[in-house]
Design a protein around this motif. Sequence first.
Motif: not given
Lengths: 246, 246
Positions: B140-147
């Motif tokens: 969840q802390s990864q920046p590129g993650l979509t909503d």
Amino acid sequence: MKIDPKSPSDLSAQIAKAIRDAIMSGALIVDERLPSEAELSEQFNVSRPTVREALKRLGAQSLIRTQRGATGGAFVNRLRFEDAYGQQITTSTLLLSMNEVSFSVACEARYALERACAPLAAERRTADHLATMRAEAHRQSQPGLTDEAFCASDVAYHRALVDAAGNPVISYQLAGAVEAMQPLMNMITFTARSRERIVDLHSQIADALEAHDGQMVDELLSALAQYTNELARSVMDARQAARQSD
Amino acid sequence: MKIDPKSPSDLSAQIAKAIRDAIMSGALIVDERLPSEAELSEQFNVSRPTVREALKRLGAQSLIRTQRGATGGAFVNRLRFEDAYGQQITTSTLLLSMNEVSFSVACEARYALERACAPLAAERRTADHLATMRAEAHRQSQPGLTDEAFCASDVAYHRALVDAAGNPVISYQLAGAVEAMQPLMNMITFTARSRERIVDLHSQIADALEAHDGQMVDELLSALAQYTNELARSVMDARQAARQSD
DNA sequence: AATTTTCATTTGTCAGACAATTAAATGTAT
DNA sequence: ATACATTTAATTGTCTGACAAATGAAAATT
């Protein structure tokens, strides 16, 4: 909506899945009419009985309803909480009985979830909820009551407690946990003394709810959980002993 | 097993009910073979397609399974928790979307029930549960993650939390409450800052579980519930404002 | 205009058939 | 006698075609 023509031998399940997915994705909305069975059988390239089997599957889940006549057909059903209760209770009951879930595990689940309602119920309980709980507690104190009727009243009492939380989602989720306990409870013989203790706790819980004392409700439920568990254990132990002395 | 010959126009439903009752009463036990479709159609005095529709209804509830071939037939199915999860999630999701259950009501239910797991989970969590929760928090802390991926990971995190309570009945009952929230959560746009706050709470909850501190888990879940609710409200308010300025 | 009748559409049910699958029974060769 | 191949019987899966029953809309009648 497409089905895989390559994999045979489950056509009605595939069709049911395709329609179910369409409903869940919002492609089919509430009260929308599905194509007639004849049209569906053309679309999916299968016979009408196959389509009907698929529709019956969906009907069993209350996802659609059917109506005969000129303007009839299959319609996407608005799934209501009341409809879902029944399925939820059936499934929960069978899960417990078929998977040899122990009394203590089921009991732990039920009271843990029920205690989650305590603060909300203490805040929002209405006079109606209190009246139902008091009436059931009074019924439970009647001497001539059979064990089964006692358990049924216990379930009614606890459902009123859960409903007092005033959250339909919680009521739905807990319907299974509360009702599925009944067959397990029915295996217990309730002595006059144990009934007295339970009724006393039920009355105290009603009092605490009336006083909006969530903390007290929580503690009383905890005591009730512990007492129920002890009761079940003593019954099991007695049966075990009787079996060994045979 | 009897059906009412007087009331027509629902034969397959009546037959399904008769068989379902027989299963629930214990007259038919797990893995027992039902009579063949031909025999059933004789017994109930209906045609084979009608019997088949009834069996498909039961199959949709996972009450029976069928097998082709010489020794095939319909068998009473041992209902497993995994089988029931799917139905539970489907039903819960549709209940929320079709009955216009507000985000706050669903959220309240979910966190109230989840907090019920806190003491049990703090007591029984294994290294596996903690590892899963930490892995999801990290994802969840990864920046590129979509909503959407963020929400999916959130669900996985919370399921691990629920499973940590070590009670299969609780896991089953809460599967619906947790998973059905996902479509509602997907309507929220998670900013970098809000994600940071959520991940921080997720990490703290894992820490508290590791320390067997149930009280702390409860408080953190309460904070998470409140924050999620505020987040949803601000998104709704922003949309409302945007709609009015159009 | 109101009522009755007719009609078309759609689901509910039935009968009979054939295909596909599967395990047991049977036959065959080593 | 055993291992393997073949046949057979039972069972579900699917199709075709048909008729009954319900139901709303259209047409006809009063």
